[in-house]
Enzyme design. Structure first.
Site, PDB file in Angstrom:
ATOM      1  CE  LYS A 281       3.119   0.542   6.172  1.00 37.64           C
ATOM      2  NZ  LYS A 281       3.095  -0.591   7.109  1.00 37.64           N
TER       3      LYS A 281
ATOM      4  CG  ASP B  16       2.814  -1.077  11.069  1.00 38.21           C
ATOM      5  OD1 ASP B  16       1.578  -0.963  11.008  1.00 38.21           O
ATOM      6  OD2 ASP B  16       3.561  -0.890  10.081  1.00 38.21           O
TER       7      ASP B  16
END
Ligand code: ATR
Length: 277
Positions: A70, A107
């Protein structure tokens, strides 16, 4: 050849077999009758750049990115969204027709959409939020809470310096609370969120004493395996509204699907069942 007649997307990670994203996107593709595929891609750190650059040429319109890529994937993108820069990680790549790679982080969106869907009466501006944990998931939550106008965030982490570092980075709205004191600051919170891995299958339970919890407080666990963690069970027994972590996983996938396949997908019971099956 543009290779775009049947759109492909996938999730890049190492390991990848545990990922629920293929089931999730697969369910949506089927439900909306979209002729596309979403596949798990096991990619090691050493192969990340090669794979990410190859995917658009192979007919991929986008990809999700998970552990451990990520952070490193951001350096491979032509454009990184402000949210991803702030959070310091990307989980969604979009491959444009001109070959450009756009990186974003959904997210925080998933976190907030889950709360909005399951606790529509919760007012983020009303009172402080308590956040347990100071890892990658906490970063997305902190950015989302600050964006939503939460007046104060009480941040508690086993390793206190990590929480202090987040306070330095994200600003004065955060107050760091010692891990052993965390139980003492719950009373005035409108929201309590666990972003640590505690309570996850195979991990120890979160042991913060919850006696100070107010029945008006919303309690959210980002852990979704198991769905009902000890934290949520205890909070529920104390009369609190609780929201499990599966919804965040489902909602964070919405923007990617929408960008890649041109349909805004629904998050509902059918999807939850499909992902849990
Ligand atoms: P993620 O990306 O899921 O947030 P992470 O960045 O590894 O994962 O962060 C894990 C979080 O869980 C951290 O806040 C970690 O606390 P430390 O910073 O002290 O390591 C927390 N955590 C993991 N195991 C823990 C444990 N046994 N007790 C308390 N906190 C724990």
């Amino acid at each position: 050849m543009n290779g775009r007649s049947i759109p492909l997307a996938g999730v890049i990670g190492d390991p990848i077999s545990h990922s629920k994203s293929p089931k999730l996107h697969g369910h949506w593709l089927q439900r909306y009758g979209i002729e596309g595929h979403y596949i798990p891609l096991h990619v090691t750190e050493g192969n990340l750049a090669t794979v990410v650059r190859a995917l658009p040429k192979m007919g991929f319109v986008g990809a999700n990115v998970t552990i451990p890529h990520k952070v490193s994937v951001m350096s491979l993108a032509d454009q990184v969204s402000d949210r991803a820069i702030l959070i310091g990680a990307a989980n969604t790549l979009t491959f444009k027709e001109d070959g450009k790679i756009i990186a974003d982080n959904t997210d925080g969106f998933g976190f907030m959409a889950n709360l909005k869907e399951n606790a529509p009466d919760w007012d983020p501006k009303a009172a402080p939020a308590v956040v347990f944990g100071a890892g990658g998931a906490a970063r997305a939550v902190l950015v989302a809470l600050a964006d939503a106008g939460v007046p104060e965030i009480l941040l508690s982490n086993r390793t206190r310096p990590k929480a202090e570092a987040l306070k330095s980075e994200f600003g004065t709205r955060i107050k760091v609370v010692d891990w052993v004191q965390a139980g003492n600051v719950l009373e005035d919170a409108s929201l309590v969120v666990n972003t640590t891995s505690l309570g996850m299958k195979g991990q120890p339970e979160l042991r913060v004493p919850l006696d100070g919890l107010n029945a008006d407080t919303l309690v959210n666990d980002l852990v979704y395996s198991p769905i009902q963690t000890q934290l949520l069970r205890t909070a529920s027994e104390m009369g609190c509204k609780t929201v499990d972590g599966l919804g965040m996983l489902l909602h964070q996938a919405v923007p990617g699907f929408e960008r890649w396949f041109g349909t805004t997908p629904d998050v509902d019971e059918d999807l939850r069942r499909a992902v849990l099956a």
